[in-house]
Design an enzyme around this catalytic site. Structure first.
Site, PDB file in Angstrom:
ATOM      1  N   GLU A 179       0.863  -1.180   0.000  1.00 12.98           N
ATOM      2  CA  GLU A 179       0.000   0.000   0.000  1.00 12.98           C
ATOM      3  C   GLU A 179       0.902   1.234   0.000  1.00 12.98           C
ATOM      4  O   GLU A 179       1.809   1.329   0.836  1.00 12.98           O
ATOM      5  CB  GLU A 179      -0.919   0.017   1.221  1.00 12.98           C
ATOM      6  CG  GLU A 179      -1.851   1.209   1.231  1.00 12.98           C
ATOM      7  CD  GLU A 179      -2.749   1.271   2.462  1.00 12.98           C
ATOM      8  OE1 GLU A 179      -3.503   2.256   2.595  1.00 12.98           O
ATOM      9  OE2 GLU A 179      -2.676   0.342   3.296  1.00 12.98           O
ATOM     10  N   LYS A 189       3.518   0.889   9.844  1.00 13.31           N
ATOM     11  CA  LYS A 189       3.622   2.114   9.051  1.00 13.31           C
ATOM     12  C   LYS A 189       2.988   3.290   9.775  1.00 13.31           C
ATOM     13  O   LYS A 189       3.449   4.431   9.645  1.00 13.31           O
ATOM     14  CB  LYS A 189       2.952   1.912   7.691  1.00 13.31           C
ATOM     15  CG  LYS A 189       3.820   1.193   6.668  1.00 13.31           C
ATOM     16  CD  LYS A 189       3.149   1.235   5.310  1.00 13.31           C
ATOM     17  CE  LYS A 189       3.950   0.482   4.271  1.00 13.31           C
ATOM     18  NZ  LYS A 189       3.264   0.471   2.962  1.00 13.31           N
ATOM     19  N   ARG A 242       5.951 -13.364   9.598  1.00 11.50           N
ATOM     20  CA  ARG A 242       6.460 -12.000   9.447  1.00 11.50           C
ATOM     21  C   ARG A 242       7.911 -11.934   9.905  1.00 11.50           C
ATOM     22  O   ARG A 242       8.379 -12.741  10.692  1.00 11.50           O
ATOM     23  CB  ARG A 242       5.634 -11.023  10.298  1.00 11.50           C
ATOM     24  CG  ARG A 242       4.229 -10.828   9.846  1.00 11.50           C
ATOM     25  CD  ARG A 242       3.517  -9.813  10.722  1.00 11.50           C
ATOM     26  NE  ARG A 242       4.118  -8.499  10.622  1.00 11.50           N
ATOM     27  CZ  ARG A 242       3.658  -7.419  11.260  1.00 11.50           C
ATOM     28  NH1 ARG A 242       2.611  -7.509  12.038  1.00 11.50           N
ATOM     29  NH2 ARG A 242       4.250  -6.260  11.119  1.00 11.50           N
TER      30      ARG A 242
END
Length: 722
Positions: A278, A515, A505
């Site tokens: 994104e 983020k 992860r």
């Protein structure tokens, strides 16, 4: 899925299992396994034997619940009908059925081929079985006489099954026992004695024994190639997942043969992956792992990887982030097959949302975010959930045209509010961003101001994967619970379903990876921008490690120094010339007035090696007037290099007599946070390390650094790298 104490008919699983003839111990052990319990309950209901059945049938049903091939679950009800009607009544027939359906998968099959493969209607008489058993005993008579009652009966069974797979196993066992008794007579005490094990003969010693070398552990295929675990595109007909509902049958998501063939025709059988960040911030080190997985699989299989911007949130996304992502992907030396945007598909996504409403799988809702949260916690349906399809179509059109205020309506998918998976609680498909009432649509960095409704990640992600014919949709484990929603939506729209795989992860201590938190650190100026070396952003990591005290300086004698510690001697390009003079500078911490056993630096009377230069020995120390501060260390060097000191120091020398080395500003970076997991703290900003950046305004560097270009990289050997 968490199995409840009672099934949909209100009967406890234990009672249901006992009714089909399972013994109490097996039934209780089954209940301890949620997956098997759910499967067996579903099998009992599909077979319509909730009132019970004989034990033989029940055992076959239990085997179906535990062993039926997952890629052919659509055919399980057919097999169950053959079992309850006693057309399939032996374990051998059932195993044959499993083998048949495993090969068939979800595609249609011909009944006569299935019945032929499973021996349906084949009756093997007792006389036929007697003849086969007699023949086998004659063939193996000598071995049976030698081994007597220690004869492997299982092997005899296997010989019978090869010749007549549909023979009743009970009758086979009776006849084998009878033949053994007739051939060998009554069992004797000697038959029950344990056989004496023969001692292994010691191997003859060789006059010149070869030293045994431990064989290295065999490396697994996955270790040799981590991408070997992924199936080929042609295998994407198997069941991806089972989705359990509170009010309808289990959904076994898979591609039909027709859908898969259409997909393979479009892709020509190649692997297609996607890296879908994104554009709401700079990429961090976790994205580097994602690139390795996404781009790496495509490269390994000779396929292609899209760089797809998941740009469904116009308020958080910027052109700056879009440009950065493309630049950093190429800096990581990955080349996208094609750069796309989720916003490229906004019209397709809208039209599919309309189709979802028409099929009765979506509705326009007016609950506030607070109400949605409350209703989800209570597993309650929205009061607008069952509104007419025509009404939802009308309202959704008004949402698109900006006639409804932001926050006054959303489009929600009609999933299952009573599911055990919270990601099936009627997720939002579309929300409004501004409207015509305020006379302003929220601008989008790529799509402009054409749209005022935007799809959610949960709605858009899987559909765009399908539209781009992605073969392998790879994501991190936090998306594992979204797998049900992913496949539910594609199934509801009748779209091609990619293979989904989740991986762990990448976690790093003493920093934050969110983020949102990174954005706050940057915007509130806790750090010096997205490329601050203290951050784990890829832009920051690219700038890390300018510690000039690790570099060799220049002087009057040119010495060969390695550009990288692992440089090979025969590679001339891996070396550079480092000047050496009679005045060199070393780190203050690399000299002590008092030596110790665990100290490898320089001290009076001690020798050390100057990296890539010569051994030196401290012969004198010049102190300041306070008799403590060291002003100068005097030493002798060993041009023959016969001295072999343990300590090795880095140094910077005068480039020419009387000229100081180049002065530069050096930034020494440490961990950004004091705690290992600052993201878990309420006051995570209070955990910032005040010493995470120390600026040294006048450090010494080699002359060549004066002409270094911005972005040029150097390999340091001691404190860092740049």
């Amino acid at each position: 899925m968490v199995v409840k104490d009672e099934n949909s008919s209100g009967e406890k699983p234990l009672d249901l299992f006992l009714k089909i003839g399972l013994d109490e111990r097996t039934a209780k052990n089954t209940i301890a396994n949620n997956k098997v319990t759910a499967n067996l309950i579903a099998v009992i209901h599909e077979a319509a034997v909730t009132d019970g059945c004989d034990r033989a049938t029940g055992n076959l049903l239990y085997t179906v619940a535990t062993k039926f091939p997952a890629n052919a679950l659509v055919h399980r009800p057919t097999l169950l009908q053959y079992i309850v009607s006693s057309k399939i009544k032996t374990p051998a027939q059932l195993e044959a059925a499993f083998s048949f359906f495993s090969t068939t998968g979800s595609e249609n099959f011909k009944i006569y081929e299935f019945e032929l493969a499973c021996g349906v209607g084949v009756e093997v008489s007792v006389e036929d079985i007697k003849c086969i058993v007699t023949e086998i005993f004659e063939e193996h008579k000598s071995a049976i006489l030698e081994q007597r009652y220690r004869t492997n009966v299982g092997e005899l069974f296997g010989h019978v099954r090869k010749r007549q797979p549909w023979a009743d196993p009970k009758i086979v066992k009776q006849l084998i026992d009878a033949n053994l008794c007739a051939l060998l007579g009554e069992r004797t005490a000697a038959d029950d004695e344990k056989p004496i094990k023969k001692k292994k003969e010691k191997p003859v010693k060789v006059e010149e024994p070869i030293a045994a070398v431990d064989a290295p552990p065999k490396t697994s295929e996955e270790e040799l190639n981590p991408y070997s675990i992924f199936p080929s595109p042609e295998e994407n007909y198997k069941v991806h997942t089972e989705i359990f509902f509170s009010d309808r049958p289990v959904l076994r998501a898979c591609n039909s043969r027709e859908t898969l063939e259409k997909h393979l025709k479009a892709t020509k059988g190649k692997v297609f992956t996607r890296f879908p960040p994104e554009p709401n911030g700079y990429l961090h080190i976790g994205h580097a792992k994602a690139m390795f997985v996404d781009f790496g699989l495509a490269k390994d299989r000779g396929g292609s990887c899209y760089l797809r911007y998941d740009d469904t949130n116009p308020e958080a996304e910027k052109k700056e982030y879009i440009d950065h992502i493309e630049e950093i992907v190429r800096w990581m030396e990955w080349e996208p097959f094609k750069i796309t945007y989720t916003s490229d598909y906004f019209q397709d996504l809208y039209e599919l949302a309309v189709e979802l409403i028409r099929r009765g799988h979506a509705y326009v809702d007016h609950q506030t975010p607070e109400e949605i949260k409350e209703y989800r916690e209570k597993k309650m349906n929205s009061r607008w959930r069952d509104r007419a399809i025509s009404e939802s179509l009308k309202l959704f059109d008004e949402m698109k045209r900006g006639m409804i205020e932001e926050g006054k309506a959303t489009l929600r998918m009609k999933q299952d509010m009573q599911s055990d998976n919270f990601n099936m609680y009627d997720l939002i498909a579309y929300r409004i961003k501004a409207s015509i009432v305020s006379r302003q649509f929220t601008p989008h960095p790529h799509a402009g101001d054409k749209w005022c409704i935007y799809p959610s990640y949960d709605y858009a992600h899987c559909i765009v994967d399908s539209l781009e014919n992605i073969t392998h949709s790879l994501c991190t484990l936090e998306f594992e619970t979204r797998r049900a929603s992913y496949y539910w939506l594609l199934d509801a729209l009748g779209l091609y379903q990619p293979y989904v795989w989740e991986y762990s992860r990448l976690n790093v201590t003493n920093t934050v990876m969110s983020k949102r938190k990174l954005n706050r650190l940057v915007t509130e100026k806790w750090v010096d921008g997205w490329d601050d070396p203290r951050l784990m952003t890829l832009a920051g990591l690219r700038r890390r490690g300018v510690v000039i005290t690790n570099l060799e300086a220049g002087s009057l004698m040119d010495l060969d120094a390695k550009k990288k510690p692992e440089a090979q001697i025969e590679d001339a390009s891996s070396f550079y010339k480092a000047p050496f003079s009679n005045i060199v500078y070393i780190e203050h911490s690399d000299f002590r007035m008092k030596d110790s056993k665990d100290y490898y630096g320089l001290a009076p009377g001690k020798s050390v090696l100057l990296r890539y230069a010569f051994p030196i020995k401290c012969t004198d120390v010049i102190l300041a007037d306070d008799k403590e501060t060291v002003l100068e260390v005097r030493a002798e060097y060993d041009p023959s290099k016969r001295t072999k000191p343990k300590g090795v120091l880095h140094w910077v020398a005068e480039p020419s007599p009387g000229v100081d080395p180049v002065k530069v500003e050096v930034r020494l970076f440490d961990r950004l946070f004091l705690s290992e997991n600052p993201a878990e703290l309420d006051d995570w900003l209070g955990d910032l390390n005040p010493e995470s950046k120390v600026v040294i305004p006048s450090a010494y560097a080699v002359p060549s650094l004066k002409s270094a270009a911005v972005g040029e990289r150097f390999q340091f050997e001691r404190l860092g790298k740049s």
